[in-house]
Motif scaffolding. Structure first.
Motif, PDB file in Angstrom:
ATOM      1  N   PRO A 139     -28.132 -99.340 -33.444  1.00 23.72           N
ATOM      2  CA  PRO A 139     -29.329-100.189 -33.585  1.00 23.72           C
ATOM      3  C   PRO A 139     -30.583 -99.397 -33.917  1.00 23.72           C
ATOM      4  O   PRO A 139     -31.551 -99.944 -34.426  1.00 23.72           O
ATOM      5  N   ALA A 140     -30.588 -98.097 -33.621  1.00 21.51           N
ATOM      6  CA  ALA A 140     -31.728 -97.235 -33.928  1.00 21.51           C
ATOM      7  C   ALA A 140     -31.211 -95.824 -34.135  1.00 21.51           C
ATOM      8  O   ALA A 140     -30.143 -95.451 -33.641  1.00 21.51           O
ATOM      9  N   LEU A 141     -31.991 -95.021 -34.852  1.00 17.95           N
ATOM     10  CA  LEU A 141     -31.587 -93.654 -35.160  1.00 17.95           C
ATOM     11  C   LEU A 141     -32.440 -92.657 -34.389  1.00 17.95           C
ATOM     12  O   LEU A 141     -33.613 -92.929 -34.083  1.00 17.95           O
ATOM     13  N   PRO A 142     -31.873 -91.498 -34.070  1.00 19.34           N
ATOM     14  CA  PRO A 142     -32.681 -90.456 -33.419  1.00 19.34           C
ATOM     15  C   PRO A 142     -33.723 -89.922 -34.392  1.00 19.34           C
ATOM     16  O   PRO A 142     -33.596 -90.077 -35.610  1.00 19.34           O
ATOM     17  N   PRO A 143     -34.764 -89.269 -33.890  1.00 17.43           N
ATOM     18  CA  PRO A 143     -35.784 -88.699 -34.787  1.00 17.43           C
ATOM     19  C   PRO A 143     -35.185 -87.624 -35.688  1.00 17.43           C
ATOM     20  O   PRO A 143     -34.129 -87.046 -35.400  1.00 17.43           O
ATOM     21  N   LEU A 144     -35.899 -87.332 -36.760  1.00 21.03           N
ATOM     22  CA  LEU A 144     -35.400 -86.387 -37.749  1.00 21.03           C
ATOM     23  C   LEU A 144     -35.096 -85.019 -37.133  1.00 21.03           C
ATOM     24  O   LEU A 144     -34.062 -84.411 -37.429  1.00 21.03           O
ATOM     25  N   TRP A 145     -35.973 -84.524 -36.282  1.00 21.27           N
ATOM     26  CA  TRP A 145     -35.790 -83.182 -35.736  1.00 21.27           C
ATOM     27  C   TRP A 145     -34.511 -83.088 -34.901  1.00 21.27           C
ATOM     28  O   TRP A 145     -33.790 -82.093 -34.972  1.00 21.27           O
ATOM     29  N   LEU A 146     -34.222 -84.154 -34.144  1.00 27.21           N
ATOM     30  CA  LEU A 146     -33.033 -84.136 -33.313  1.00 27.21           C
ATOM     31  C   LEU A 146     -31.766 -84.176 -34.173  1.00 27.21           C
ATOM     32  O   LEU A 146     -30.798 -83.462 -33.915  1.00 27.21           O
ATOM     33  N   GLY A 147     -31.775 -85.040 -35.208  1.00 34.57           N
ATOM     34  CA  GLY A 147     -30.632 -85.092 -36.108  1.00 34.57           C
ATOM     35  C   GLY A 147     -30.388 -83.768 -36.803  1.00 34.57           C
ATOM     36  O   GLY A 147     -29.236 -83.326 -36.971  1.00 34.57           O
ATOM     37  N   LEU A 194     -28.913 -81.172 -34.154  1.00 37.55           N
ATOM     38  CA  LEU A 194     -27.515 -81.459 -33.831  1.00 37.55           C
ATOM     39  C   LEU A 194     -26.598 -81.186 -35.026  1.00 37.55           C
ATOM     40  O   LEU A 194     -25.451 -80.758 -34.840  1.00 37.55           O
ATOM     41  N   SER A 195     -27.079 -81.436 -36.248  1.00 37.92           N
ATOM     42  CA  SER A 195     -26.270 -81.149 -37.442  1.00 37.92           C
ATOM     43  C   SER A 195     -25.995 -79.654 -37.558  1.00 37.92           C
ATOM     44  O   SER A 195     -24.874 -79.237 -37.876  1.00 37.92           O
ATOM     45  N   VAL A 196     -27.016 -78.831 -37.286  1.00 36.54           N
ATOM     46  CA  VAL A 196     -26.832 -77.380 -37.365  1.00 36.54           C
ATOM     47  C   VAL A 196     -25.848 -76.897 -36.295  1.00 36.54           C
ATOM     48  O   VAL A 196     -24.973 -76.058 -36.563  1.00 36.54           O
ATOM     49  N   ILE A 197     -25.971 -77.445 -35.071  1.00 33.58           N
ATOM     50  CA  ILE A 197     -25.057 -77.040 -33.996  1.00 33.58           C
ATOM     51  C   ILE A 197     -23.621 -77.426 -34.355  1.00 33.58           C
ATOM     52  O   ILE A 197     -22.682 -76.630 -34.183  1.00 33.58           O
ATOM     53  N   ALA A 198     -23.431 -78.665 -34.840  1.00 32.62           N
ATOM     54  CA  ALA A 198     -22.078 -79.105 -35.204  1.00 32.62           C
ATOM     55  C   ALA A 198     -21.522 -78.262 -36.346  1.00 32.62           C
ATOM     56  O   ALA A 198     -20.331 -77.913 -36.350  1.00 32.62           O
ATOM     57  N   ALA A 199     -22.374 -77.907 -37.321  1.00 31.08           N
ATOM     58  CA  ALA A 199     -21.917 -77.060 -38.429  1.00 31.08           C
ATOM     59  C   ALA A 199     -21.500 -75.681 -37.921  1.00 31.08           C
ATOM     60  O   ALA A 199     -20.525 -75.086 -38.410  1.00 31.08           O
TER      61      ALA A 199
END
Length: 780
Positions: free
Chosen positions: A29-37, A40-45
């Motif tokens: 229903p809502a997305l996290p802020p840009l900085w958080l996304g 988390l993308s860098v950590i997952a990568a």
């Protein structure tokens, strides 16, 4: 026990995990802020690269975060949700091919310069009322425009414009406010300008009416196709074959590979200088890219180009690949480049179709051509049936036969002839005309067959909106049926299709009624359903400069609810926002009885007059207004319908004003009391008088309005008047379609399309009052 080896970096399990993460993001229903996304993308990568045993989980998390990051970025580029649309002076370039109607033009426009708050650098969709000279593809203009955030109606089975706007990166919609002040700054240029010129050349080379399919298949220009053409294509299941589709891009890529191989056959010495596999890959990629440009880089063709490029890049790098590896690599590349592509049905149909073929068809070369073709068609029809029902709510009975005829004719004859015409057009207009004539001649013969197939009884079967569980069971049934011969219990798999093809329609019990307020924007359409009967009150607007909501909202909603027959249609009065969609509804339900007020009712219609009443399945229906011989006075002649089920009452008064309200209070006050009220005249100041509100004393009040409508409806003071009486307020601009049930237990809201299924891309809808759905302050 030998430990399980970690998955390869581009394995099928990694691709599926990434797809699961991207898809999961789209139901948030809502997305996290840009900085958080981003974090988390860098950590997952990092886990994906340095922790191979966790690669599948890392791919899932990365897909979720990457999709959230891209979605948040696109949403921030949109024009903000505003109570009042903005009027601004902008400069920019016309994108694509403008769609011309008799008195208007719709086109995409990239804003290149504008004041603060305007989405500079983004694409917007505009309307221009009239026929502006010089509005050519690729031309630059200075325009005074009125913009608002992308908003649309929301009904089951209908087109979700806000989701589509997100996938297409539309930052705003609007129209040219002052056409007289518009100034062209630069003439047409670019690929789209060339496409437009060649499209006109094709039209001039062929007789009137015969060029439309050649234009569509050669250039992706579908502007000349009529609504009737699309109806026939849907009825025969060939919509995906018209215009430049992903399938055609793949076919042209194959032609490019064959042409490159032919050069090596003609000049064998080329093999000493250029490796043949790499040369054929370059030829395939070049032809696919050129054909994608002909389509104006439409999203389905770009997605296919990315898939082809991913597979061919591995060949250029001399990396061995199995079919599964190529499939996984293509999916990962598409999700990385555009994770929002999962919002489009074409993404799922393309990848699932390829997956079925890779799994089901034998890998060794078969003798003959016909058997593999027939087998692939059977696999595609059966395997994609669940998704077809899920996305489009329909199935085409002649579809398999139409595809057997249409795919070879279009792919092997019609498209090649059309493309040969494009190739020779710069050298010889006469020779190009011959190729285009041949293409049109073959298409005419195919079209003759398709028209007759479309007229078969029950050529198109409309199915109720399917649940996710029904789709999953349908896919499982298809998987079971496509297992190798000899697999036991295949007949039992057919039972798994039942929830998809024969779902529970949730019809009311005898003595109960269901009230469905369909979201048609600024207008009205209400479905009333009993145990065995259906009534439609009004059919929504149909604007010559816009959508026919009868076709675009009412009919898809009825089909999705499983309505196969309308017993009665009541048209409250003749204003367009109530009666405009009647023609489309009557075309789909020609046997329905139509009630309309005297003075407007046409031939074959029955008169809607006071004291007319009937009883269906224990539910009472009664007309309260207008009386006999009442002169037709538009709004004040509206039919007022009272519905009583189990002692509970719903009142639908159309667009009556205070004069008629006073008369009803004076003459029929006891009949006005209602639990559920569709607010008269959409909540305008000229209706909902104090006396009327007191006489009705509703628990629920529904305002049927359009988002950001120019009338400012519903008025805040009118909504507050109902609220002071303890009524719950709901507005279709904010809730989408609403469903209520009436029975002895009371009036209960069953669902609100927008608020019950929130998605991050759905705007709440700007309305005059700002009221969203609530709950009654008191119980009766």
């Amino acid at each position: 026990m030998t430990p399980r080896s970690p998955p390869a970096p581009m394995s099928l399990s990694v691709a599926v995990a990434m797809l699961a993460g991207v898809s999961a993001c789209q139901v948030l229903p809502a997305l996290p802020p840009l900085w958080l996304g981003a974090v988390l993308s860098v950590i997952a990568a990092g886990f994906y690269i340095f922790a191979p045993t966790w690669r599948d989980l890392a791919a899932l998390v990365f897909g979720l975060c990457w999709a959230a990051l891209v979605g948040q970025s696109v949403m921030q580029q949109r024009l903000p949700d505003s109570r009042v649309p903005m009027t601004v002076l902008v400069e920019g370039r016309v994108l694509g091919l403008p769609q011309r109607e008799p008195d208007s033009v719709r086109f995409d426009f990239r804003i290149e310069r504008g004041p603060a708050g305007v989405p500079v650098g983004e694409k917007v969709r505009l309307g221009w009322y009239g026929q502006p000279p010089g509005l050519d593809p690729g031309s630059c203009w200075r325009l005074l425009v009125r913009l608002k955030c992308p908003q649309g109606v929301l009904n089951p089975g209908g087109y979700d414009f806000e989701k589509s706007a997100l996938a297409q990166r539309l930052a705003a919609t609007g129209y040219v406010r002052d056409p007289a002040s518009a100034r062209r700054l630069a003439p047409a240029q670019g690929v789209d300008a060339w496409r437009d010129r060649v499209s006109h050349q094709i039209a001039q080379a062929l007789p009137a009416g015969r060029a439309r399919f050649v234009q569509a298949l050669a250039l992706g220009d579908t502007r000349a196709l009529s609504d009737r053409d699309w109806e026939i294509l849907r009825a025969t299941g060939l919509t995906h074959q018209i215009a430049i589709s992903g399938f055609h891009v793949g076919m042209v890529a194959g032609f490019g590979a064959l042409l490159a191989s032919g050069l090596f056959w003609l000049w064998p010495e080329l093999g000493r200088r250029v490796p043949r596999p790499q040369a054929t890959a370059v030829g395939a990629l070049a032809f696919a890219a050129a054909y994608t440009a002909l389509a104006g880089f439409a999203l389905p063709t770009v997605r296919t180009l990315l898939m082809i490029a991913a597979v061919l890049m591995a060949k250029l790098l001399r990396r061995p690949q199995s079919g599964a590896d190529a499939f996984a690599l293509a999916m990962i590349v598409v999700l990385l480049v555009d994770p929002l592509s999962v919002l489009a049905p074409g993404f799922w149909l393309s990848f699932l179709g390829v997956a079925w073929l890779l799994w089901c068809l034998p890998h060794e070369r078969q003798a003959g051509v016909l058997r593999p073709f027939f087998e692939s068609q059977g696999v595609a029809v059966l395997g994609l049936l669940p998704l077809t029902v899920w996305f489009f709510g329909q199935a085409s009975l002649p579809g398999p036969l139409a595809n057997l005829l249409g795919i070879p004719a279009i792919s092997l004859v019609i498209v090649p002839l059309a493309l040969l015409g494009l190739l020779v057009a710069p050298m010889s207009a006469g020779l190009a005309g011959l190729f285009w004539t041949g293409s049109a001649w073959v298409m005419d013969g195919l079209w003759w067959c398709l028209e007759r197939m479309a007229h078969w009884p029950a050529a198109t079967i409309w199915l109720p909106e399917a649940s996710l569980l029904a789709v999953v069971l349908g896919c499982l049934a298809a998987f079971w049926l496509l297992l190798p011969r000899g697999t036991p219990g295949k007949a039992l798999a057919l039972f798994l299709f039942l929830p998809l093809l024969w779902p529970d329609r949730h019809t009311p019990a005898p003595g109960e009624a269901e009230i469905v307020v369909i979201d048609v924007g600024q207008g009205l359409s209400v479905l009333v359903r009993t145990a065995a009967h259906t009534l439609l009150f009004d059919a929504g607007p149909a604007n010559a400069r816009g959508l026919d909501m009868g076709e675009a909202a009412v009919l898809p909603g009825l089909h999705a609810l499983g309505i196969g027959r309308l017993d009665t249609i009541v048209i409250s009065h003749g204003d367009n926002d109530h009666a405009g969609g009647l023609t489309a509804v009557q075309r789909a339900f020609p046997l329905a009885r139509v009630l309309a007020p005297e003075g407007w009712a046409g031939p074959g219609m029955h008169r809607c007059q006071r004291d007319a009443h009937w009883r269906w399945d224990g539910v009472d229906f009664r007309i309260l207004h207008p009386p006999p011989l009442f002169p037709y006075e538009r709004n004040d002649s509206s039919c007022v319908l009272r519905i009583e089920a189990g002692g509970r009452v719903a009142l639908i008064p159309g667009d009556i004003g205070r004069h008629v309200e006073t008369r009803l209070v004076r003459e029929q006050a006891p009949r006005l009391w209602a639990d559920l009220l569709i607010a008269p005249h959409h909540g305008s100041d000229g209706s909902s008088s104090e006396a009327f509100v007191a006489a009705v004393n509703p628990r629920w009040v529904i305002f049927a309005t359009g988002a950001s409508n120019r009338f400012g409806l519903p008025r805040a003071n009118i909504a507050e008047r109902y609220r002071r009486r303890g009524a719950a307020i709901a507005d279709t601009a904010r809730t989408g379609m609403l469903r209520f049930s009436l029975d002895e237990q009371g009036v209960r809201r069953q669902s609100a399309r927008r608020t019950d299924t929130p998605r991050y891309w759905r705007e709440p809808g700007a309305t005059g009052s700002g009221y969203a759905i609530g709950s009654p302050d008191s119980e009766r």
